[in-house]
Design an enzyme around this catalytic site. Structure first.
Site, mmCIF file in Angstrom:
data_model
loop_
_atom_site.group_PDB
_atom_site.id
_atom_site.type_symbol
_atom_site.label_atom_id
_atom_site.label_comp_id
_atom_site.label_asym_id
_atom_site.label_seq_id
_atom_site.Cartn_x
_atom_site.Cartn_y
_atom_site.Cartn_z
ATOM 1 N N ASN A 208 0.853 -1.191 0.000
ATOM 2 C CA ASN A 208 0.000 0.000 0.000
ATOM 3 C C ASN A 208 0.889 1.241 0.000
ATOM 4 O OD1 ASN A 208 0.576 0.752 2.887
ATOM 5 N ND2 ASN A 208 -0.420 -1.223 3.238
ATOM 6 N N ASP A 277 -4.768 -6.423 4.797
ATOM 7 C CA ASP A 277 -5.879 -7.236 5.298
ATOM 8 C C ASP A 277 -5.895 -8.619 4.661
ATOM 9 O OD1 ASP A 277 -6.899 -5.173 6.925
ATOM 10 O OD2 ASP A 277 -7.927 -4.278 5.212
ATOM 11 N N LYS A 287 9.605 -17.092 -10.245
ATOM 12 C CA LYS A 287 8.859 -16.027 -10.903
ATOM 13 C C LYS A 287 7.826 -16.625 -11.857
ATOM 14 C CE LYS A 287 9.292 -12.152 -14.104
ATOM 15 N NZ LYS A 287 10.207 -11.396 -14.973
ATOM 16 N N PHE A 322 -5.339 3.488 14.512
ATOM 17 C CA PHE A 322 -5.525 4.515 13.499
ATOM 18 C C PHE A 322 -6.649 4.094 12.571
ATOM 19 C CE2 PHE A 322 -1.727 6.385 14.948
ATOM 20 C CZ PHE A 322 -1.557 7.615 14.318
ATOM 21 N N LYS A 336 -14.592 1.066 14.577
ATOM 22 C CA LYS A 336 -13.329 0.338 14.725
ATOM 23 C C LYS A 336 -12.865 0.350 16.178
ATOM 24 C CE LYS A 336 -8.675 0.053 12.696
ATOM 25 N NZ LYS A 336 -7.760 0.605 11.665
ATOM 26 N N LYS A 340 -12.666 -3.362 17.964
ATOM 27 C CA LYS A 340 -11.331 -3.882 18.251
ATOM 28 C C LYS A 340 -10.888 -3.609 19.681
ATOM 29 C CE LYS A 340 -10.135 -3.972 13.433
ATOM 30 N NZ LYS A 340 -9.093 -3.949 12.407
#
Length: 400
Positions: A208, A277, A287, A322, A336, A340
């Site tokens: 990301n 995730d 490869k 966060f 959240k 959590k």
């Protein structure tokens, strides 16, 4: 503030008379004060005034070297624990934003590693001008902090924003600045930062856009506040903070095991990393060559680190998460927080200009477990880090 080295930079505005009062109050609080003035500032208040109040020489000329063995502007820059620019005119703000160094004040400011606080003072229309706002935004990105004054009557006759903050307000900011140094004394803090990389084959992976800047800023701030810091970092291009234990990981699974081990004997976990995730169900040893047909990659869930670790935490431990969202930011962050079992959550809208990945600023809202919310304006990530840690300690004091 007793024994602290404070440099006051006075620039050319009518509010410079307030700087004289500020100098006097700093000395009364036991601070060591050195004053430097621009040429324009000397049109309003003489150097002699500040010399009498600070009980020391006043620096006005880059090329005057009273001690031949020292370069004065470098010596002042290195000596400072903190620098205040009060009043700060539109001109000095523009010079700093562009890195101009053409007098004693600007050369010292470019040479210092100390924290710099800017107390703007100017006409309301000057203050609101796009160029001034742009320059202030640039300085915030560079880590400068602003002490804003209240709206009120200005010397030009207008009423509005642009008044310099009163000396008492500036003193309060400095008190908080110096008190920070003991805030996390004796605490063990674990911080996660950066992205994870989920391997597909020896040359490909999913990741990301996290740069790790926010987590690294928190690690640096926690160290400055006296904590024993462990930084668990995914792959980034950032230099490791000095004085911090760093655990380098690559995948979400590696991060989970590192967090699980480190948090066992720690007081605070701040999870600023952007963890994948999902991870590929099959990882190729070689490869994978290009094929004529389409390629579908089956994914499986990674361990939810926050949710798993939160089930193991003791009543004395605190977990901060966060929530980087692009819509319904507060709503999703609250969900959240609850799901959590977190103590606090830091919400930010990654679609907002200046907030989110890769940049040097962030606009955050900190939400406590009891529902209390504290939104903050756009801040440098360094300043946002201090705010997050301050709110965390405030929460710990209330709960424990």
């Amino acid at each position: 503030m007793k024994g602290k080295n404070v440099v006051l930079a006075v620039t050319g505005g009518i509010a410079s008379y307030k700087a004289a009062n500020l100098t006097s109050q700093l000395v009364q609080k036991g601070a060591n004060v050195k004053v430097m003035m621009t040429e324009s500032a000397q049109k309003f208040v003489t150097p002699l005034t500040f010399q009498a109040l600070s009980r020391g020489p006043v620096y006005v000329d880059t090329f005057t070297e009273p001690e031949p063995e020292k370069i004065a502007h470098i010596d002042v820059a290195d000596w400072a624990d903190v620098i205040i620019i009060a009043p700060a005119t539109a001109n000095i703000i523009a010079k700093l934003a562009q890195g101009i160094a053409d007098d004693f004040v600007t050369t010292s400011l470019l040479a210092t590693k100390a924290a710099v606080y800017i107390a703007p003072a100017m006409n309301v229309h000057m203050y609101e001008h796009p160029a001034v706002q742009r320059n202030m935004a640039l300085l915030r990105q560079d880590g400068f902090s602003f002490i804003e004054g209240e709206e009120g009557y200005l010397a030009c006759g207008w009423v509005g924003k642009g008044r310099m903050a009163e000396p008492e307000v500036i003193l309060d900011v400095l008190d908080k600045h110096f008190n920070r140094s003991q805030l996390l004394q004796g605490k063990k803090v674990v911080i996660t930062a950066g992205p994870t990389q989920e391997k597909i084959d020896p040359v490909r992976y999913f990741t990301n856009q996290s740069s790790g800047k926010m987590g690294y800023a928190i690690a640096e701030a926690a160290k400055q506040l006296g904590a024993e810091v462990t930084l668990i970092s995914g792959p980034t291009s950032l230099q490791y903070p000095s004085g911090v234990k760093v655990v380098a990981i690559t995948s979400a699974e590696e991060m989970y095991h590192a967090v699980d081990e480190a948090f066992t004997h720690s007081d605070i976990l701040i999870k600023a990393a952007a963890v994948a995730d999902y991870t590929p169900k099959v990882v190729y040893d070689q490869k994978r060559k290009k094929q004529q047909d389409e390629w579908s990659i089956e994914m499986e869930r990674t361990v939810d680190i926050l949710q798993t670790i939160s089930t193991k935490k003791s009543p004395s431990q605190v977990i901060v998460g966060f929530a980087a969202e692009s819509e319904k930011v507060v709503e999703y962050a609250k969900k959240k927080l609850e799901k959590k079992n977190l103590d606090l959550i830091v919400a930010n809208n990654i679609s907002e200009v200046g907030s989110g990945f890769k940049g040097d600023t962030n606009q955050i809202t900190i939400i406590h477990r009891n529902g209390e919310m504290k939104p903050f304006p756009l801040l440098s990530k360094q300043e946002a880090a201090f705010r997050i840690l301050e709110e965390t300690m405030l929460y710990m004091k209330k709960v424990h």
